[in-house]
Motif scaffolding. Structure first.
Motif, PDB file in Angstrom:
ATOM      1  N   ASP A  44      -8.306  -1.382  -1.335  1.00  0.00           N
ATOM      2  CA  ASP A  44      -7.558  -1.502  -2.617  1.00  0.00           C
ATOM      3  C   ASP A  44      -7.142  -3.056  -2.581  1.00  0.00           C
ATOM      4  O   ASP A  44      -6.827  -3.356  -3.756  1.00  0.00           O
ATOM      5  CB  ASP A  44      -6.385  -0.506  -2.359  1.00  0.00           C
ATOM      6  N   THR A  45      -6.609  -3.713  -1.436  1.00  0.00           N
ATOM      7  CA  THR A  45      -6.281  -5.015  -1.701  1.00  0.00           C
ATOM      8  C   THR A  45      -7.513  -6.000  -2.529  1.00  0.00           C
ATOM      9  O   THR A  45      -7.122  -6.670  -3.307  1.00  0.00           O
ATOM     10  CB  THR A  45      -6.037  -5.908  -0.274  1.00  0.00           C
ATOM     11  N   GLY A  95       4.841  -2.215  -2.032  1.00  0.00           N
ATOM     12  CA  GLY A  95       4.322  -0.804  -2.182  1.00  0.00           C
ATOM     13  C   GLY A  95       5.044   0.580  -1.908  1.00  0.00           C
ATOM     14  O   GLY A  95       6.216   0.380  -1.639  1.00  0.00           O
ATOM     15  N   GLY A  96       4.434   1.639  -1.822  1.00  0.00           N
ATOM     16  CA  GLY A  96       5.059   2.917  -1.381  1.00  0.00           C
ATOM     17  C   GLY A  96       5.708   2.636   0.148  1.00  0.00           C
ATOM     18  O   GLY A  96       6.632   3.310   0.259  1.00  0.00           O
ATOM     19  N   GLU A  99      -3.370   0.118 -10.057  1.00  0.00           N
ATOM     20  CA  GLU A  99      -4.258   0.670 -10.687  1.00  0.00           C
ATOM     21  C   GLU A  99      -3.983   0.814 -12.282  1.00  0.00           C
ATOM     22  O   GLU A  99      -4.611   0.841 -13.096  1.00  0.00           O
ATOM     23  CB  GLU A  99      -4.888   1.975 -10.153  1.00  0.00           C
ATOM     24  N   GLY A 125       2.449  -2.673  -5.415  1.00  0.00           N
ATOM     25  CA  GLY A 125       2.805  -1.606  -6.340  1.00  0.00           C
ATOM     26  C   GLY A 125       1.629  -0.901  -6.685  1.00  0.00           C
ATOM     27  O   GLY A 125       0.453  -1.054  -6.160  1.00  0.00           O
ATOM     28  N   ILE A 159       9.898   4.766  -7.678  1.00  0.00           N
ATOM     29  CA  ILE A 159       9.496   3.228  -7.529  1.00  0.00           C
ATOM     30  C   ILE A 159       8.106   2.898  -7.685  1.00  0.00           C
ATOM     31  O   ILE A 159       7.442   3.456  -6.697  1.00  0.00           O
ATOM     32  CB  ILE A 159       9.895   2.457  -6.559  1.00  0.00           C
ATOM     33  N   GLY A 211       1.017  -1.266  -0.027  1.00  0.00           N
ATOM     34  CA  GLY A 211      -0.135  -0.068  -0.102  1.00  0.00           C
ATOM     35  C   GLY A 211       0.895   1.181   0.049  1.00  0.00           C
ATOM     36  O   GLY A 211       1.981   1.113  -0.142  1.00  0.00           O
ATOM     37  N   ALA A 212       0.259   2.399   0.112  1.00  0.00           N
ATOM     38  CA  ALA A 212       0.745   3.665   0.087  1.00  0.00           C
ATOM     39  C   ALA A 212       1.767   3.957   1.127  1.00  0.00           C
ATOM     40  O   ALA A 212       2.946   4.285   0.973  1.00  0.00           O
ATOM     41  CB  ALA A 212      -0.189   4.802  -0.072  1.00  0.00           C
ATOM     42  N   LYS A 258      -0.201   2.667   8.739  1.00  0.00           N
ATOM     43  CA  LYS A 258      -0.046   1.223   8.823  1.00  0.00           C
ATOM     44  C   LYS A 258       0.963   0.682   9.848  1.00  0.00           C
ATOM     45  O   LYS A 258       1.205  -0.377  10.294  1.00  0.00           O
ATOM     46  CB  LYS A 258       0.114   0.291   7.717  1.00  0.00           C
TER      47      LYS A 258
HETATM   48  P1  ADP Z   1      -5.729  -0.976   1.215  1.00  0.00           P
HETATM   49  O1  ADP Z   1      -6.799  -0.175   0.762  1.00  0.00           O
HETATM   50  O2  ADP Z   1      -5.905  -2.685   0.649  1.00  0.00           O
HETATM   51  O3  ADP Z   1      -5.491  -0.987   2.745  1.00  0.00           O
HETATM   52  P2  ADP Z   1      -3.682   1.052   0.832  1.00  0.00           P
HETATM   53  O4  ADP Z   1      -4.868   2.066   0.622  1.00  0.00           O
HETATM   54  O5  ADP Z   1      -2.928   1.020   1.871  1.00  0.00           O
HETATM   55  O6  ADP Z   1      -4.397  -0.371   0.682  1.00  0.00           O
HETATM   56  O7  ADP Z   1      -2.512   0.998  -0.486  1.00  0.00           O
HETATM   57  C1  ADP Z   1      -3.162   1.117  -1.891  1.00  0.00           C
HETATM   58  C2  ADP Z   1      -2.613   2.182  -2.761  1.00  0.00           C
HETATM   59  O8  ADP Z   1      -1.162   2.260  -2.671  1.00  0.00           O
HETATM   60  C3  ADP Z   1      -3.150   2.201  -4.120  1.00  0.00           C
HETATM   61  O9  ADP Z   1      -3.701   3.285  -4.645  1.00  0.00           O
HETATM   62  C4  ADP Z   1      -1.640   2.160  -4.737  1.00  0.00           C
HETATM   63  O10 ADP Z   1      -1.558   2.702  -5.928  1.00  0.00           O
HETATM   64  C5  ADP Z   1      -0.571   2.622  -3.735  1.00  0.00           C
HETATM   65  N1  ADP Z   1       0.653   2.111  -3.846  1.00  0.00           N
HETATM   66  C6  ADP Z   1       1.349   0.944  -3.945  1.00  0.00           C
HETATM   67  N2  ADP Z   1       2.600   1.004  -4.399  1.00  0.00           N
HETATM   68  C7  ADP Z   1       2.949   2.284  -4.577  1.00  0.00           C
HETATM   69  C8  ADP Z   1       4.024   2.974  -4.991  1.00  0.00           C
HETATM   70  N3  ADP Z   1       5.184   2.242  -5.032  1.00  0.00           N
HETATM   71  N4  ADP Z   1       3.833   4.094  -5.242  1.00  0.00           N
HETATM   72  C9  ADP Z   1       2.905   4.718  -4.998  1.00  0.00           C
HETATM   73  N5  ADP Z   1       1.799   4.505  -4.951  1.00  0.00           N
HETATM   74  C10 ADP Z   1       1.715   3.028  -4.529  1.00  0.00           C
END
Ligand code: ADP
Ligand code: MG
Length: 396
Positions: A355-356, A219-220, A323, A320, A292, A195-196, A201
């Motif tokens: 988002d998952t 992810g981010g 979307e 990642g 990244i 995730g972001a 978290k």
């Molecule tokens: P969830 O809703 O399942 O808990 P999150 O809201 O924490 O998940 O994370 C989902 C978001 O993280 C998505 O919008 C995705 O585009 C973003 N994300 C994942 N990896 C990256 C990255 N490397 N850079 C920017 N955004 C990212």
């Protein structure tokens, strides 16, 4: 199970107050996705089969304690009737005169839907008077709304202390799946957290490192952990001010014997848009003008190997920016690997998060996971190790 279920309740001839989550999307008065309604059908059918009379308590939208006609539950009546195959009646209020009259007129084999509980300011305050007024309508309370169980409201918590209380079938299934993943899991257990942001978290990471054997970070969020190791991540999304926190989590993991898996290679691009040119580089070689956006193939291979060696998987957050293709590649590949292992009976896999769930649906594997939680905030709080008041109130 530590929670009472429908099987332990005497329902014959009783009015059963059932807290459900039917907060479905509605456009121009028409329900556009009835999934949440379909999911409560087994509970209501079981109650009716046992001779109970289901009376539904539910919220809809965020009316903030006032009557907002657009947030009435009434338009849901025909959909409920269709899915249940029985008569569904409606009361204009969830307590007081209209509710009492409707309960008194309710026949065996029928269901009564009460108006939006959040039309009362007391609901979200868990006001004892409102809880008592709700409880006065029935003889048994059943909670089938795991997604609302992280909130101590009158209809989710207060009422459970007044009437004999049990979990409905949907709640029961969710609790069983979650118990199998974190409560008393078959080891080794792997968690994937992506995730972001790390900041949203933190509690989750802190809880997981003490419970799981492997923690895959993607992810981010992974960018922040790379920064914490002194790696330059260019223009990537990263919370540089969280570097110290990330180091603390890594130390906690070492002390708990939890292995942290960070991507060794990553996919970078100059722009985040469809068709943007991208390349794979080592995790410590992100160009200064690039960001990244996904984990690379070497990272995916390592994650697959970790999955192969695991018996239980719990997943929240994409690896990642899923979307936009091709930045969904690592998420899709890892999801497909987990699904294949689950299908082969080698892995118990549980996933959740807004988002998952979207990412797993996009990868076409949601049906092959052992359990996908659509509970959102409640799922995350449970992953954080917090006690959910609505669940605690159902304990034996
Ligand atoms: P969830 O809703 O399942 O808990 P999150 O809201 O924490 O998940 O994370 C989902 C978001 O993280 C998505 O919008 C995705 O585009 C973003 N994300 C994942 N990896 C990256 C990255 N490397 N850079 C920017 N955004 C990212
Ligand atoms: Mg999200």
């Amino acid at each position: 199970m530590a929670w009472k279920t429908l099987d332990e309740m005497d329902l014959a001839g009783k009015v059963v107050l059932v807290r459900v989550d039917i907060n479905v999307p509605v456009e121009n008065g028409v329900v556009t996705d009835a999934t949440r309604i379909e999911k409560i059908v087994p509970t209501l059918k079981d109650i009716i089969a046992e001779g109970g009379k289901p009376v539904l308590l539910a919220h809809f939208g965020r009316p903030k304690g006032k009557v907002v006609p657009e947030m009435s539950l009434k338009p849901l009546v025909p959909v409920l009737a269709e899915k249940l195959g029985c008569t569904v009646k409606f009361a204009e209020d969830c307590v007081g005169g209209p509710a009492k009259a409707a309960v008194a007129a309710l026949g065996t084999g029928e269901v009564l839907l009460l108006e939006n509980t959040r039309f009362h300011a007391g609901e979200e305050k868990n006001d004892p008077e409102l809880s008592a007024a709700m409880a006065a309508l029935g003889e048994v309370y059943v909670n089938d709304a795991f997604s609302a169980a992280h909130r101590a409201h009158s209809s989710t918590e207060g009422i459970a202390h007044i009437l004999p209380a049990a979990a409905g079938r949907l709640m029961e299934a969710e609790l069983k799946a979650l118990e199998a993943a974190l409560g008393d899991p078959v080891r080794p257990v792997t968690a994937v957290v992506g995730g972001a942001k790390v900041s949203t978290k933190l509690d989750l990471l802190g809880n997981l490192v003490s419970k799981v054997d492997n923690l895959v970070i993607g992810g981010g969020m992974a960018n922040t952990f790379l920064v914490a190791q002194g790696i330059d991540v260019g223009k990537s999304l990263a919370e540089r001010e969280m570097a110290e926190t990330a180091r603390e989590i890594m130390t906690k993991a070492v002390n708990a014997g939890c292995r942290i898996v960070l991507p060794k290679d990553v996919v970078v691009a100059r722009e985040f848009k469809a068709g943007a040119e991208s390349e794979t580089v080592a995790a410590d070689a992100c160009p200064a003008d690039a960001m990244i956006l996904d984990a690379g193939p070497e990272a995916v291979a390592e994650i697959s190997k970790v999955f192969d060696e695991s018996k239980t998987l719990i997943w929240n957050g994409p690896l990642g920016a899923f979307e936009i293709a091709p930045f969904d590649t690592a998420t899709n590949a890892a999801a497909q690997k987990a699904a294949a292992l689950t299908k082969a009976g080698l892995l118990t896999s549980v996933a959740g998060g807004g988002d998952t769930v979207a990412a797993l649906n996009k990868a076409g594997v949601a049906a092959d996971f052992s359990y996908i939680s659509t509970a959102g905030g409640a799922f995350l709080e449970w992953m954080e190790g917090k006690e959910l008041p609505g669940v605690a109130a159902l304990m034996k």
